[in-house]
Design an enzyme around this catalytic site. Structure first.
Site, mmCIF file in Angstrom:
data_model
loop_
_atom_site.group_PDB
_atom_site.id
_atom_site.type_symbol
_atom_site.label_atom_id
_atom_site.label_comp_id
_atom_site.label_asym_id
_atom_site.label_seq_id
_atom_site.Cartn_x
_atom_site.Cartn_y
_atom_site.Cartn_z
ATOM 1 N N GLY A 15 0.822 -1.195 0.000
ATOM 2 C CA GLY A 15 0.000 0.000 0.000
ATOM 3 C C GLY A 15 0.862 1.254 0.000
ATOM 4 N N CYS A 16 0.218 2.394 -0.225
ATOM 5 C CA CYS A 16 0.958 3.658 -0.286
ATOM 6 C C CYS A 16 1.488 4.060 1.085
ATOM 7 C CB CYS A 16 0.094 4.767 -0.883
ATOM 8 S SG CYS A 16 -1.573 4.890 -0.196
#
Length: 229
Positions: free
Chosen positions: A37-38
Site C-alpha cells: 500500500g501507499c
C-alpha cells in the site's frame, strides 16, 4: 485487516511482499507479488534500514501520514467529493485501526522482533501525493551516521532520492515513481520524512517496478523518475 476471511489463504506462503527496494531477489523469482500500500511504502522505506542497523528503537514509533484524496479510490462517498475536501483536512482511523497499519507493523516486526507504534493517517485536500513523518527513539549515532546508513542501503536504488536535511515536498515527486527521504535528529529522537506520489510509487508505479524486476528488465522501464513540472 479487511474485516473478512482471506479468500485464498493457501497462497499466502507463496506471495512475496513487493517492497521493491527490500525484496528484489525474492521478487525476481516470485510468481505472486503482493504490491504494498501507499502508506506502508512511504513509511517503511526510510524506517527499515535504521531499524535493521540498530540505530533506532522499534518502541514508541509515532507515524503521522498525509494522503491525497485519490488514496481512497473512486468510491462514491460524500466525504470524498471536491466540495467536502477543498479547504478541509482531518485525521481518520487513528492508532492501529487503519488496515495498512498492520502491514507496516508486520514488516517492522520482521526486522526488530516486536514493535510499539501509533499510526495516524490524514486526508488532505490534494488529488495525489503522500507525506509521512515518523518519529523514533535514537539508540546510537547522529545525523551523519543516519545518512551513511541510508546511503548504504539505497545508493543503487534509482527510485529513492535522499535529501539530507532538505525536507521533500509532494509536488516534487508528483507523477514520478520516486520516494524522497530526509531526516532530522532532535532531543534523542530522529524524525524521518518521506514523500511519494500515492498513485505511482504508492500503487501502480511500484507494481510496474515489481513487474520489471520479475521479468529481468531494468526496474525503471516505463517509469518516470522526475516529477511533473
Amino acid at each position: 485487516a479487511y474485516g473478512e476471511p482471506h479468500p485464498n489463504p493457501q497462497l499466502q506462503k507463496k506471495a512475496v511482499f513487493g517492497l521493491a527496494e527490500w525484496y528484489k531477489e525474492k521478487i525476481e523469482k516470485a510468481k505472486l507479488i503482493a504490491n504494498p500500500g501507499c502508506y506502508p511504502t512511504a513509511t517503511l522505506l526510510p524506517l527499515l534500514p535504521l531499524l535493521k542497523e540498530g540505530l533506532i528503537a522499534s518502541d514508541f514509533l509515532v507515524i503521522n501520514a498525509l494522503s491525497g484524496v485519490s488514496g481512497a479510490g473512486k468510491k462514491a462517498n460524500t466525504r470524498l467529493i471536491f466540495c467536502e475536501r477543498s479547504e478541509n483536512m482531518c485525521a481518520y482511523s487513528p492508532g492501529m485501526t487503519h488496515r495498512h497499519s498492520q502491514e507496516i507493523q508486520k514488516e517492522i516486526n520482521f526486522i526488530s522482533g516486536s514493535s510499539a507504534m501509533s499510526f495516524t493517517p490524514h486526508l488532505v485536500p490534494l488529488k495525489r501525493g503522500m507525506f509521512v513523518t515518523t518519529s523514533a527513539p535514537l539508540l546510537s549515532g547522529n545525523s551523519n551516521e543516519i545518512e551513511h546508513c541510508l546511503k548504504d542501503y539505497y545508493d543503487n536504488s534509482p527510485c529513492i532520492q535522499l535529501r539530507g536535511s532538505k525536507i521533500p515536498e509532494t509536488r516534487e515527486v508528483r507523477g514520478s515513481n520516486r520516494c524522497d527521504i530526509s531526516w532530522h535528529v532532535d532531543n534523542g529522537r530522529v524524525i524521518l520524512m518521506s514523500a511519494i506520489d500515492n498513485v505511482m510509487k504508492g500503487a501502480s508505479g511500484q507494481a510496474v517496478q515489481n513487474m520489471n524486476i520479475s521479468m529481468g528488465w531494468d526496474e525503471t522501464l516505463g517509469l518516470p523518475l522526475f516529477g511533473e513540472v
